[in-house]
Design a protein around this motif. Structure first.
Motif, mmCIF file in Angstrom:
data_model
loop_
_atom_site.group_PDB
_atom_site.id
_atom_site.type_symbol
_atom_site.label_atom_id
_atom_site.label_comp_id
_atom_site.label_asym_id
_atom_site.label_seq_id
_atom_site.Cartn_x
_atom_site.Cartn_y
_atom_site.Cartn_z
ATOM 1 N N GLU A 1 1.418 4.838 1.049
ATOM 2 C CA GLU A 1 0.926 5.703 2.122
ATOM 3 C C GLU A 1 1.235 7.169 1.831
ATOM 4 O O GLU A 1 1.901 7.508 0.851
ATOM 5 N N ASP A 2 0.761 8.044 2.722
ATOM 6 C CA ASP A 2 0.856 9.491 2.499
ATOM 7 C C ASP A 2 2.288 9.995 2.360
ATOM 8 O O ASP A 2 2.547 10.970 1.661
ATOM 9 N N ASP B 1 -13.655 6.620 1.152
ATOM 10 C CA ASP B 1 -13.622 7.955 1.732
ATOM 11 C C ASP B 1 -15.037 8.539 1.715
ATOM 12 O O ASP B 1 -15.675 8.610 0.668
ATOM 13 N N ARG C 1 0.824 -1.206 0.000
ATOM 14 C CA ARG C 1 0.000 0.000 0.000
ATOM 15 C C ARG C 1 0.864 1.264 0.000
ATOM 16 O O ARG C 1 1.843 1.366 0.734
ATOM 17 N N ASN D 1 -4.140 0.376 -4.735
ATOM 18 C CA ASN D 1 -3.625 0.101 -3.397
ATOM 19 C C ASN D 1 -2.844 1.293 -2.851
ATOM 20 O O ASN D 1 -1.618 1.263 -2.717
ATOM 21 N N ALA D 2 -3.563 2.381 -2.536
ATOM 22 C CA ALA D 2 -2.914 3.605 -2.055
ATOM 23 C C ALA D 2 -3.857 4.371 -1.140
ATOM 24 O O ALA D 2 -5.079 4.180 -1.168
ATOM 25 N N SER D 3 -3.285 5.251 -0.335
ATOM 26 C CA SER D 3 -4.087 6.086 0.563
ATOM 27 C C SER D 3 -4.867 7.119 -0.236
ATOM 28 O O SER D 3 -4.575 7.381 -1.397
ATOM 29 N N VAL D 4 -5.866 7.719 0.411
ATOM 30 C CA VAL D 4 -6.690 8.744 -0.233
ATOM 31 C C VAL D 4 -5.828 9.893 -0.741
ATOM 32 O O VAL D 4 -5.929 10.310 -1.896
ATOM 33 N N ASN D 5 -4.967 10.420 0.119
ATOM 34 C CA ASN D 5 -4.141 11.563 -0.263
ATOM 35 C C ASN D 5 -3.199 11.230 -1.416
ATOM 36 O O ASN D 5 -2.951 12.062 -2.291
ATOM 37 N N SER D 6 -2.661 10.017 -1.415
ATOM 38 C CA SER D 6 -1.752 9.619 -2.493
ATOM 39 C C SER D 6 -2.469 9.602 -3.838
ATOM 40 O O SER D 6 -1.932 10.056 -4.856
ATOM 41 N N LYS D 7 -3.711 9.102 -3.850
ATOM 42 C CA LYS D 7 -4.472 9.045 -5.097
ATOM 43 C C LYS D 7 -4.814 10.438 -5.604
ATOM 44 O O LYS D 7 -4.733 10.723 -6.802
#
Length: 285
Positions: free
Chosen positions: A138-139, A211, A136, A176-182
């Protein structure tokens, strides 16, 4: 910019295209006929390409039965005239899809196999390199650098295998990534122009449905789609929400068109007709 496809066909990428995504699940009860009808509805709604993808519970494992994927692909190729893509990391699925005559393979690692790359080289299909990290994102990760390194490696491998650059498309959207990363990735899509290759992204799959804000405000997905089309960073948008995305993009392209009305391209005219029909359909509900 034009993308050359099999059977002497080509795709004009001067305007952002919509690729309708048909997802096959491990316990999918739909008949082939129902899936074909869904594909027809996508095309009527504005999709100019179609993708057959598989639902993955593991990022390196295709869970859908291989024969079902092939049956769906074969039916779509027979029934529709638009280019068909297959999204898979399974070399066997890729080889059989190529034999059936698909126009595009969307994969992260499927062409790492010698058999798959051999079959691909002997075909006229194009490949869309899709980055999907096993861990995953992450930020605190520089998501653009991560994906760029992946593309450099994969593109070099394909070129060294004898695949021409004109047969390569890149897709930096990740699941497979955090909200902020996307969201940061969407804002920096222009960074991938340096590869000088057509760019494809997945929306709203690109936006995390877990989210609350994004889930309850679907217009944000449309905003992202218009953003991708407006600065021409993205040539193809993959989506299951074909009608909404196609209307949003088409409406923007009509408004921003600098050509005189009598010189509107066939692509813009089709989008205008789609928009008109969609509005009429809403009025009948």
């Amino acid at each position: 910019m034009k993308l050359k496809l099999p059977q002497n066909k080509s795709l004009d990428l001067s305007f952002t295209k919509v690729m309708g995504t048909i997802v096959l699940y491990p316990e999918d009860s739909r008949s082939i006929e129902e899936i074909v009808e869904l594909a027809h509805s996508f095309v009527r709604s504005g999709a100019e390409l179609l993708e057959v993808g598989t639902k993955k519970t593991d990022f390196n494992l295709d869970d859908v039965d291989e024969s079902r994927v092939c049956c769906v692909v074969e039916a779509l190729i027979k029934e529709l005239s638009v280019p068909i893509a297959v999204n898979s990391d399974n070399p066997s699925v890729i080889i059989n899809a190529i034999k059936l005559g698909v126009s595009m393979i969307i994969t992260s690692s499927g062409l790492d196999s010698e058999e798959a790359i051999k079959a691909f080289k002997e075909s006229e299909a194009v490949v869309c390199i899709h980055c999907e990290p096993s861990e995953r994102v992450e930020d605190d990760t520089d998501v653009v650098s991560l994906i760029s390194e992946f593309f450099y490696s994969k593109i070099d491998s394909l070129l060294n295998s004898g695949i021409a650059r004109k047969r390569i498309v890149i897709d930096p959207s990740i699941i497979n990534a955090s909200v902020n990363s996307k969201l940061r990735l969407i804002g920096r899509l222009e960074s991938f122009r340096s590869f000088a290759l057509p760019i494809c992204v997945g929306i709203p799959r690109q936006l995390p449905l877990e989210d609350v804000l994004l889930k309850e405000n679907r217009t944000l997905s449309l905003t992202a789609a218009v953003f991708c089309a407006s600065d021409k960073s993205v040539q193809i948008i993959r989506t299951t929400d074909v009608s909404e995305i196609a209307i949003a993009i088409g409406f923007w392209q009509v408004m921003s068109a600098k050509t005189k009305p009598y010189r509107l391209s066939k692509s813009i005219v089709r989008r205008l007709r789609t928009l008109r029909d969609a509005i009429r359909g809403l009025g009948k509900k």
